[in-house]
Design an enzyme around this catalytic site. Structure first.
Site, mmCIF file in Angstrom:
data_model
loop_
_atom_site.group_PDB
_atom_site.id
_atom_site.type_symbol
_atom_site.label_atom_id
_atom_site.label_comp_id
_atom_site.label_asym_id
_atom_site.label_seq_id
_atom_site.Cartn_x
_atom_site.Cartn_y
_atom_site.Cartn_z
ATOM 1 C CG ASP A 38 -125.824 4.862 -4.686
ATOM 2 O OD1 ASP A 38 -126.811 5.461 -5.143
ATOM 3 O OD2 ASP A 38 -125.472 4.941 -3.484
ATOM 4 C CE1 TYR A 48 -123.153 7.144 1.461
ATOM 5 C CE2 TYR A 48 -122.788 6.287 -0.733
ATOM 6 C CZ TYR A 48 -123.618 6.498 0.351
ATOM 7 O OH TYR A 48 -124.915 6.036 0.303
ATOM 8 C CE LYS A 87 -127.361 7.861 -2.357
ATOM 9 N NZ LYS A 87 -126.060 7.215 -2.238
ATOM 10 C CG HIS A 110 -127.869 10.962 1.719
ATOM 11 N ND1 HIS A 110 -126.517 10.930 1.496
ATOM 12 C CD2 HIS A 110 -128.191 9.704 2.092
ATOM 13 C CE1 HIS A 110 -126.051 9.702 1.711
ATOM 14 N NE2 HIS A 110 -127.050 8.946 2.074
#
Ligand code: NAD
Length: 282
Positions: free
Chosen positions: A50, A55, A80, A113
């Protein structure tokens, strides 16, 4: 949901099989750290990773998978679309960028998200297009409450396959879980370990001792027995292996209830109805 071993999967509402346990890589640093953690995870048998554009480690995720020797199609990859990229055209462009970073030609699951007010329905339309074109195997949402989900379902063609929300013993939201089950939307937990918070709860320490497992293993197992897909995060090899070793015990109904009863509606992250300032100030 099959929870017999790490290859266990759940069938999503469009027929896609999603592994019930994955590795979360939020705050795993781009480069060596994220590459190594994914390699440990693949070695431990995980087949589900994930990530998110937010990120900033999609490149490492792609590199880890390409160099692992495990065929791409055996691994379930989620990414996302971030808040700043929402809206129809922006989302399509953000997706292209994620694929480029990952160096892949599809992702297994693409999520919104956060439900950016006034934008998430347009964003969802872009996800539907990507899904219909076969560039994503399934589409879903994250940090959506029941009213957001109803809004999407009533205003679009595709029912989200997954909702990924904060979920741990201090934030159960059972009515939302029941709503998702009834509507065939797979619930998935983020911060299942409450970013370390679960290790401070005495009831969990006692129960873990009773089952001769760690608190992390107890909680991951509790997720699975509740029918929730889970993605605990660690970059440490031993912990990544430990978190996958949850298939040799079963929590009794009575003890499941004891864990459920720890619910305090307590969040480690932002509230889905009030998150815009949270990220602007971070
Ligand atoms: P988590 O609850 O998984 O906790 C992670 C922390 O727990 C690690 O930093 C580590 O310190 C500790 N830990 C992990 N395994 C351990 C073990 N066996 N023993 C002791 N300590 C252990 O927190 P998280 O990273 O916030 O959530 C997991 C994943 O969920 C993320 O990596 C990300 O992929 C996803 N996520 C999604 C959203 C979203 O908005 N959709 C938000 C946050 C996280």
């Amino acid at each position: 949901m099959k929870i017999t071993d790490i290859n266990g999967t759940t069938k999503l509402n469009n027929g896609v099989d999603m592994p019930v346990l994955g590795l979360g890589v939020y705050k795993a640093k781009e480069g060596r750290e994220v590459v190594d953690s994914i390699q440990h995870a693949l070695e431990a048998g995980y087949r589900h990773i994930d990530t998110a554009s937010f990120y900033e480690n999609e490149r490492g995720v792609g590199e880890a998978i390409r160099t692992s020797g495990v065929p791409r199609e055996e691994i379930f990859i989620t990414t996302k679309v971030w808040n700043d990229d929402q809206g129809y055209e922006q989302t399509l462009a953000a997706f292209d960028n994620s694929l480029k970073e990952l160096n892949m030609n599809y992702v297994d699951l693409y999520l919104i998200h956060w439900p950016v007010p006034g934008k998430y329905l347009e964003t969802w339309k872009a996800l539907e297009k990507l899904y219909k074109e076969g560039r994503v195997k399934a589409i879903g949402v994250s940090n959506f409450l029941q009213h957001h989900l109803i809004d999407v379902v009533e205003n679009s063609d595709v029912v989200p396959a997954v909702v990924q929300n904060e979920f741990h013993p201090r934030l159960v939201q059972q009515p939302l879980l029941d709503f998702c089950k009834k509507n065939n939307i797979q619930y998935e937990s983020w911060s299942p370990l409450m970013r370390g918070g679960v290790f401070k709860i005495d009831t969990l320490k006692d129960l873990a001792e009773k089952y001769k497992k760690s608190v992390a293993q107890l909680i991951i197992r509790w997720n699975l027995q509740k029918g929730v897909v889970t993605i605990p995060k660690s970059v440490h090899r031993e912990r990544i292996f430990e978190n996958a070793d949850v298939f040799d015990f079963k929590i009794s109904e009575e003890d499941m209830c004891k864990i459920n009863a720890l619910d305090r509606e307590e969040r480690t992250g932002a509230h889905p109805d009030d998150f815009m300032d949270h990220f602007e100030n971070n």
